[in-house]
Design an enzyme around this catalytic site. Structure first.
Site, PDB file in Angstrom:
ATOM      1  N   LYS A 186       1.466  -1.368   0.134  1.00 47.26           N
ATOM      2  CA  LYS A 186       0.114   0.056   0.099  1.00 47.26           C
ATOM      3  C   LYS A 186       1.284   1.173  -0.175  1.00 47.26           C
ATOM      4  CE  LYS A 186      -3.968   1.143  -0.189  1.00 47.26           C
ATOM      5  NZ  LYS A 186      -5.399   1.187  -0.613  1.00 47.26           N
ATOM      6  N   ASP A 223      -6.790   4.870  -4.498  1.00 44.07           N
ATOM      7  CA  ASP A 223      -7.785   4.467  -3.587  1.00 44.07           C
ATOM      8  C   ASP A 223      -8.378   5.883  -2.989  1.00 44.07           C
ATOM      9  OD1 ASP A 223      -7.434   2.716  -0.809  1.00 44.07           O
ATOM     10  OD2 ASP A 223      -7.004   4.287   0.590  1.00 44.07           O
TER      11      ASP A 223
HETATM   12  P1  NDP Z   1     -12.706   7.535  -3.174  1.00 39.89           P
HETATM   13  O1  NDP Z   1     -12.025   9.333  -3.491  1.00 39.89           O
HETATM   14  O2  NDP Z   1     -12.627   8.419  -4.705  1.00 39.89           O
HETATM   15  O3  NDP Z   1     -13.929   8.414  -2.586  1.00 39.89           O
HETATM   16  C1  NDP Z   1     -13.926   8.455  -0.695  1.00 39.89           C
HETATM   17  C2  NDP Z   1     -15.198   9.354  -0.162  1.00 39.89           C
HETATM   18  O4  NDP Z   1     -15.297   8.728   1.360  1.00 39.89           O
HETATM   19  C3  NDP Z   1     -15.317  10.156  -0.660  1.00 39.89           C
HETATM   20  O5  NDP Z   1     -16.829  11.101  -0.642  1.00 39.89           O
HETATM   21  C4  NDP Z   1     -14.932  11.098  -0.014  1.00 39.89           C
HETATM   22  O6  NDP Z   1     -14.734  12.658   0.716  1.00 39.89           O
HETATM   23  C5  NDP Z   1     -15.238  10.404   1.529  1.00 39.89           C
HETATM   24  N1  NDP Z   1     -14.242   9.999   2.611  1.00 39.89           N
HETATM   25  C6  NDP Z   1     -12.676  10.275   2.499  1.00 39.89           C
HETATM   26  N2  NDP Z   1     -12.513  10.637   3.880  1.00 39.89           N
HETATM   27  C7  NDP Z   1     -13.347  10.886   5.002  1.00 39.89           C
HETATM   28  C8  NDP Z   1     -12.915  11.018   5.681  1.00 39.89           C
HETATM   29  N3  NDP Z   1     -11.637  10.947   6.682  1.00 39.89           N
HETATM   30  N4  NDP Z   1     -14.051  11.019   6.657  1.00 39.89           N
HETATM   31  C9  NDP Z   1     -15.751  10.630   6.332  1.00 39.89           C
HETATM   32  N5  NDP Z   1     -15.580  10.825   4.865  1.00 39.89           N
HETATM   33  C10 NDP Z   1     -14.015  10.553   3.895  1.00 39.89           C
HETATM   34  O7  NDP Z   1     -12.124   6.886  -2.210  1.00 39.89           O
HETATM   35  P2  NDP Z   1     -12.864   5.331  -3.120  1.00 39.89           P
HETATM   36  O8  NDP Z   1     -13.985   5.506  -3.032  1.00 39.89           O
HETATM   37  O9  NDP Z   1     -11.878   4.396  -4.036  1.00 39.89           O
HETATM   38  O10 NDP Z   1     -12.261   4.301  -1.001  1.00 39.89           O
HETATM   39  C11 NDP Z   1     -13.543   4.618   0.249  1.00 39.89           C
HETATM   40  C12 NDP Z   1     -12.814   3.407   0.831  1.00 39.89           C
HETATM   41  O11 NDP Z   1     -13.199   2.146  -0.078  1.00 39.89           O
HETATM   42  C13 NDP Z   1     -11.598   3.404   1.058  1.00 39.89           C
HETATM   43  O12 NDP Z   1     -11.455   3.252   2.727  1.00 39.89           O
HETATM   44  C14 NDP Z   1     -10.550   2.386   0.721  1.00 39.89           C
HETATM   45  O13 NDP Z   1      -9.864   1.849   1.081  1.00 39.89           O
HETATM   46  C15 NDP Z   1     -11.490   1.699   0.001  1.00 39.89           C
HETATM   47  N6  NDP Z   1     -11.265   0.515  -0.641  1.00 39.89           N
HETATM   48  C16 NDP Z   1     -11.572   1.564  -2.317  1.00 39.89           C
HETATM   49  C17 NDP Z   1     -11.345   0.799  -2.972  1.00 39.89           C
HETATM   50  C18 NDP Z   1     -11.184   1.254  -4.666  1.00 39.89           C
HETATM   51  O14 NDP Z   1     -10.887   0.142  -5.296  1.00 39.89           O
HETATM   52  N7  NDP Z   1     -10.907   2.196  -5.678  1.00 39.89           N
HETATM   53  C19 NDP Z   1     -10.135  -0.794  -3.024  1.00 39.89           C
HETATM   54  C20 NDP Z   1     -10.580  -1.191  -1.985  1.00 39.89           C
HETATM   55  C21 NDP Z   1     -10.636  -0.129  -0.772  1.00 39.89           C
HETATM   56  P3  NDP Z   1     -14.764  13.837   0.233  1.00 39.89           P
HETATM   57  O15 NDP Z   1     -14.723  13.169  -1.017  1.00 39.89           O
HETATM   58  O16 NDP Z   1     -15.169  15.198   1.128  1.00 39.89           O
HETATM   59  O17 NDP Z   1     -13.393  13.557   0.997  1.00 39.89           O
END
Ligand code: NDP
Length: 449
Positions: free
Chosen positions: A129, A169
């Site tokens: 990671k 991510d």
């Molecule tokens: P994105 O950046 O596309 O989206 C993240 C979302 O979560 C946004 O809506 C963001 O809001 C919100 N967010 C981020 N940080 C916080 C926080 N500290 N508190 C509240 N809301 C928050 O990321 P992903 O959708 O790719 O990832 C989301 C989760 O899924 C993570 O935990 C990631 O590790 C996990 N994941 C992702 C994978 C992938 O293929 N992308 C695979 C497996 C797991 P804002 O826009 O305001 O920042």
């Protein structure tokens, strides 16, 4: 012979001592270690081979300076990380996160989880990671490009299609992967498509990679529901986040006949009693990069609330946390349970605090843990690597069928392991054990390295 429980506790204490002030890493290690006690009782060879001592220490951690110049001409410096955790079953594989909260603890917890998740997919990929404490919010495309190029200028020394293959991510999507790929190619020369996944379709990406994590989470939860005679059809779903994982979880849940009533971003959440209009969310978040609060301007019957935690007080049958770690605490879990939630599927990594997981399990709520439920993203990343190696592209349907099969297999293997080791129906324990055994066996076979 050492008792398994004592062994696990001893190694856990050593991990805490060696990695002070890394609470997220400790949390991830503790959950997995505790699940493995029955495995060590049955197979003392893993203790004899020092598997826990070795698996909890990354093979390599790279930390580096990322200097860049902002639009005002000011020099900025961020810190970059890559944790190459375990390469027993394949090259390191895991995403890159750009978020101001990124530190060694967060990257190590994610890298550690990734070892077991990647093993569960059945694909030949190890765990890694990376990321940086860079905040992409409010940055221009030029700033994002300059930062990302600087990040890759250092990272490129440590990665490669057979060494370490990063992906996206939080804060890293198609735009950032494109800039990273361009810079890697520029420095290395040649065209090594397999060095990154999540690439654009125009230059070696896989169809359905964008959708894979969200769709995969819903496929996994569908299996959990099926076993209890339930389904998405007619159910109310709450999804936190509105990023990559959340958007495609909403899409698939809606396709399966559910109504998704709420989603969020890091500022607040929206509640739409008619069901979230996904076209609006996609445009706001994927194209215009705006806040979720803008949704209510276009859908005045919907409501917006500041703060993230309140989303869990919306009554629902199925909760899909898809934002970030530790977003469901004990209080939120109790509210969900009191409101009649039937299933929780983790799209995000480690979104439920340990107390919340205990509350779900002790109240017989179906619980799909992250490393199993959200493994679809990395699984399709491995399929992208396979297509790059073969120099061909599968159709969207072909990839979706493979993803669906992988998610069903992960569910079945996790259920089987849970049953075999005395925790029937406990997918958290089952996923940890099923993911662990393959990696541990490979480590035993490869000697003390
Ligand atoms: P994105 O950046 O596309 O989206 C993240 C979302 O979560 C946004 O809506 C963001 O809001 C919100 N967010 C981020 N940080 C916080 C926080 N500290 N508190 C509240 N809301 C928050 O990321 P992903 O959708 O790719 O990832 C989301 C989760 O899924 C993570 O935990 C990631 O590790 C996990 N994941 C992702 C994978 C992938 O293929 N992308 C695979 C497996 C797991 P804002 O826009 O305001 O920042």
């Amino acid at each position: 012979m050492q008792v398994a429980k004592d062994y696990v506790n001893e190694v856990y204490e050593a991990v805490k001592k060696r990695n002070p002030n890394e609470s997220e890493f400790h949390q991830a290690v503790k959950e997995i270690f505790d699940s493995l006690v029955p495995v060590f009782t049955k197979h003392p060879k893993y203790m004899d081979n020092g598997i826990l001592e070795r698996i909890s220490e990354p093979e390599r951690i790279i930390t580096f300076r990322v200097p860049w110049v902002d639009d005002q001409g000011k020099v900025r410096v961020n810190r970059g990380f890559r944790v190459q955790f375990n390469s027993s079953i394949g090259p390191y594989k895991g995403g890159i996160r750009f978020h101001p909260s990124v530190n060694a603890s967060i990257i190590k917890f994610l890298g550690f989880e990734q070892i077991f998740k990647n093993s569960l997919t059945g694909q030949p990929i190890g765990g890694g990671k990376g990321g940086a404490d860079f905040d992409p919010k409010g940055k221009s495309d030029g700033e994002i490009m300059r930062f990302t190029q600087s990040f890759m200028t250092e990272l490129c020394k440590y990665i490669g299609p057979d060494i370490d293959i990063p992906a996206g991510d939080i804060g890293v999507g198609a735009r950032e992967i494109g800039f990273m790929f361009g810079q890697y190619k520029r420095i290395h020369g040649g065209y090594e498509a397999g060095v990154l996944t999540g690439k654009g379709l125009e230059y070696g990406g896989s169809l359905n990679r964008t959708e894979a994590t969200g769709y995969g989470t819903v496929y996994f939860v569908e299996e959990m529901l099926k076993d209890k005679g339930l389904s998405f059809a007619g159910s109310t779903v709450v999804v936190s986040g509105s990023g990559n994982v959340a958007i495609y979880a909403i899409e698939k849940a809606t396709q399966l006949g559910a109504k998704v009533a709420a989603c969020s971003d890091s500022n607040g959440y929206i509640y739409d009693p008619n069901g979230i209009n996904l076209e609006t969310v996609k445009r706001l978040k994927e194209v215009e990069r705006k806040r979720i609060s803008e949704y209510v301007k276009e859908h005045p019957h919907a409501e917006y609330y500041e703060g993230c935690i309140g989303i869990w007080s919306i009554p629902c049958d199925i909760a899909l946390p898809c934002a970030t770690q530790n977003e469901i605490n004990d209080v939120s879990a109790q509210i969900l349970i009191a409101n009649g939630v039937k299933a929780v599927g983790e799209g995000a990594n480690m979104p439920s605090k340990p107390e919340a997981i205990n509350a779900f399990l002790s109240n017989n709520i179906l619980f799909g843990p992250a490393k199993a439920a959200n493994a679809g993203g990395v699984a399709v990343s491995a399929l992208e690597m396979a297509q790059n190696s073969m120099r061909l592209s599968w159709t969207s349907e072909e990839v979706d069928v493979k993803l669906h099969e992988i998610m069903i297999n992960i569910y079945q293997n996790s259920m089987k392991a849970a049953e075999e080791y005395g925790y029937p129906g406990n997918l958290m324990v089952g996923a940890n054990i099923a993911g662990f055994i393959k990696v541990a066996d490979a480590m035993v076979m490869q000697g003390i390295i």
